[in-house]
Design an enzyme around this catalytic site. Sequence first.
Site, mmCIF file in Angstrom:
data_model
loop_
_atom_site.group_PDB
_atom_site.id
_atom_site.type_symbol
_atom_site.label_atom_id
_atom_site.label_comp_id
_atom_site.label_asym_id
_atom_site.label_seq_id
_atom_site.Cartn_x
_atom_site.Cartn_y
_atom_site.Cartn_z
ATOM 1 C CD GLU A 93 -52.392 -1.444 -31.970
ATOM 2 O OE1 GLU A 93 -53.365 -0.906 -32.518
ATOM 3 O OE2 GLU A 93 -52.438 -1.995 -30.865
ATOM 4 C CG ASP A 94 -46.909 -0.852 -33.189
ATOM 5 O OD1 ASP A 94 -47.677 -1.035 -32.233
ATOM 6 O OD2 ASP A 94 -46.544 -1.754 -33.956
#
Length: 731
Positions: A93-94
């Site tokens: 996600e990051d």
Amino acid sequence: MQNPEPPITPVTEPRPRLMRQYELVERVRAYDPTVNEDLLNRAYVFSMQAHGTQMRASGDPYFSHPLEVAGILTDMKMDSTTIATALLHDTVEDTLASQDDILKQFGPNVARLVDGVTKLSRIELQTDQAKQAENFRKLVVAMSEDIRVLLVKLADRLHNMRTLKHLANPDKRRRIARETLDIYAPLAQRIGIEKMQDELEDLAFAELNPDARNSIVARLNFLRSEGEGIADKVLKELKEVLSKNGVEAELEGREKTPYSIWRKMQRKNVGFEQLSDIMAFRIVVSSIEYCYQALGVIHSHYHVIPGRFKDYISTPKPNQYQSLHTGIMGPEQQRIEIQIRTNEMHEVSELGVAAHWGYKAGAPRTDGLQYRWLRELLDIVEHVQKPEEFLENTKLELFQDQVFCFSPKGDLIALPRGASPVDFAYAVHSRVGDACVGAKVNGRMVPLRTQLRNGDQVEIVTQKGGTPSPAWERFVITGKAKACIRKFIRTQQRTEYVLLGKSILEKLCKQEGVDFSDKAFDAIAKNFQSTTVEDLLANVGASLQPAREIFNAAYPNHRLKAPEKPIGVVPAMKARPKTNAPLTLKGLIPGMAVHYARCCHPLPGDSIVGIVTTGKGVTIHTTDCETLESFARAPERWIDVGWSDEKDKADMMVGRLDIVLVNAPHSFGGVTTVIGKNNGNITNMKITNRTPEFFDILVDVEVKDLDHLTNIIAALRANKAVNSVDRTKGR
Ligand code: MN
């Protein structure tokens, strides 16, 4: 008030510095000799490099977060795959890492788990209810495949809650805390991880209602200092009594959390005075036989408080919790609560599903479907159309305790507390629910909105061709009943729309001098995103498609001239005639006069029933009002009513409280301050009795609804000048 020290017991000790690679491996090895050292090392390095120089709002390096999450899961003795997932859970996600990288480097198991957690993490990015609900739906599906996804997600949420104070935006903090209370804490409870549930709830409570929490913490501190040593005395004496009678046991006293005390004050008619309100004592023995033996010893030595004994060993809770619960007058003549369980039960109560999930279970095959509640959630997923409905249905269901009822044949049916005979009927079968027209509880006819109690025998009266009543939606609480009723309403609405659409088009045809024919419209249905002519008619009826365009397409040679009168409004669709019924009620016949009973002062949120009085209209009572007994022989006068959804438009209504107040300076001031602070408006106050120690007072308070009054009651109970507070019922 000073901010007292919050008594939150962290699941892990705060770590002053980043845990090293070898430390993590050693922590896992301590409980799992088969630790996959290579996997953990690679996941550690991968995550650290992927997150690089990213920072948390707290100013810590971002990598500290996945590492803490992994640490929480080592406390739960999870297997290496789960720990690796925790380390990697934010990388897709990051960071620049892709799902593919994870698959290549860590194999399909870790990749699948990381993918599950990644999808769930997007919940936090949604402010939109619908999207949040959709994601929650994914959560249920994902965890039914492998419950380790949920364990990682919960650990992730726990660490985010611990560090919530670093977020600068107060709206965001509140939203996260709300979501924690609504979704994650109940999920932790459902899978039985009591410790995590407690901490999540308490952290959220501190964010959402700091005043209430502070006052409870202050009272706790006071009671603790006053009762200094009592807990130790109780423990010592219990141990002696047990040991003299041949029961070897480990004992501990545990303080309840501020949030659980708050919930209890809201729920029950208890003050906040006794040791039993803040302490629970636990007796842990080596076998089930000893559990019952210990219970026997305790019951024969102390005065037993009636109604407190519960046997969750022979009837475990849905989350597999087992224990004996009882309440006694303890050695110091204090009411105390006691839980008795085996070591194994103790482990399950602390760790829930995780207790079965560690390396001990051998292959950590995680077939979440063995959990009945999870199957039920999936059932709901399949029944609802709109994701918001799903969220609403399940949130309620997750919060409830259960009641156990019996069918006439003696089959046990577990329902959430507060369930009605209609919920029961739908739990038996959706066909039974749909055809339900009445119910007998323990042999007596009751209104369908009656709340069922433990041990009730419920017989559903059905009628061939019976259909669900939309009014049931006001009081059913199980997801299944709600979904079925809504499905029926939708189908019914559709039938109405089809008829309406048809009548609109028929009118147009008549006006233009052509014969209405299904065929003409069937031919063009597809041009208007409708698969059948019925869909098309329904869309016209629901004003989703303009009738004129449809007509033009179906009869191109009879192009309509200028619009004459607006077409589309037929009497059936006009606004309902005005009634005397207040906006807040549903289920009433238009034009009927309505009064709220003075005996029980019903509030929106109360379960209510109407009693018809000739010439006077309908009087609304709460279903537990004692006055109702005098109408038991006249069932024809009872009508089902409910509160409408339009709570916002509702007027403030009066709730009546009986308060017993300590006779001391500032007692009254305390009461009015607490009520005012909680936005209640006092409209009447009367002293009904007075002794040198206490005042009995009666207070009328204007509130929005039942929740509002319940909050005020709980806040009053936390005030030290208040001895007791109760709602006045049926007098
Ligand atoms: Mn995270």
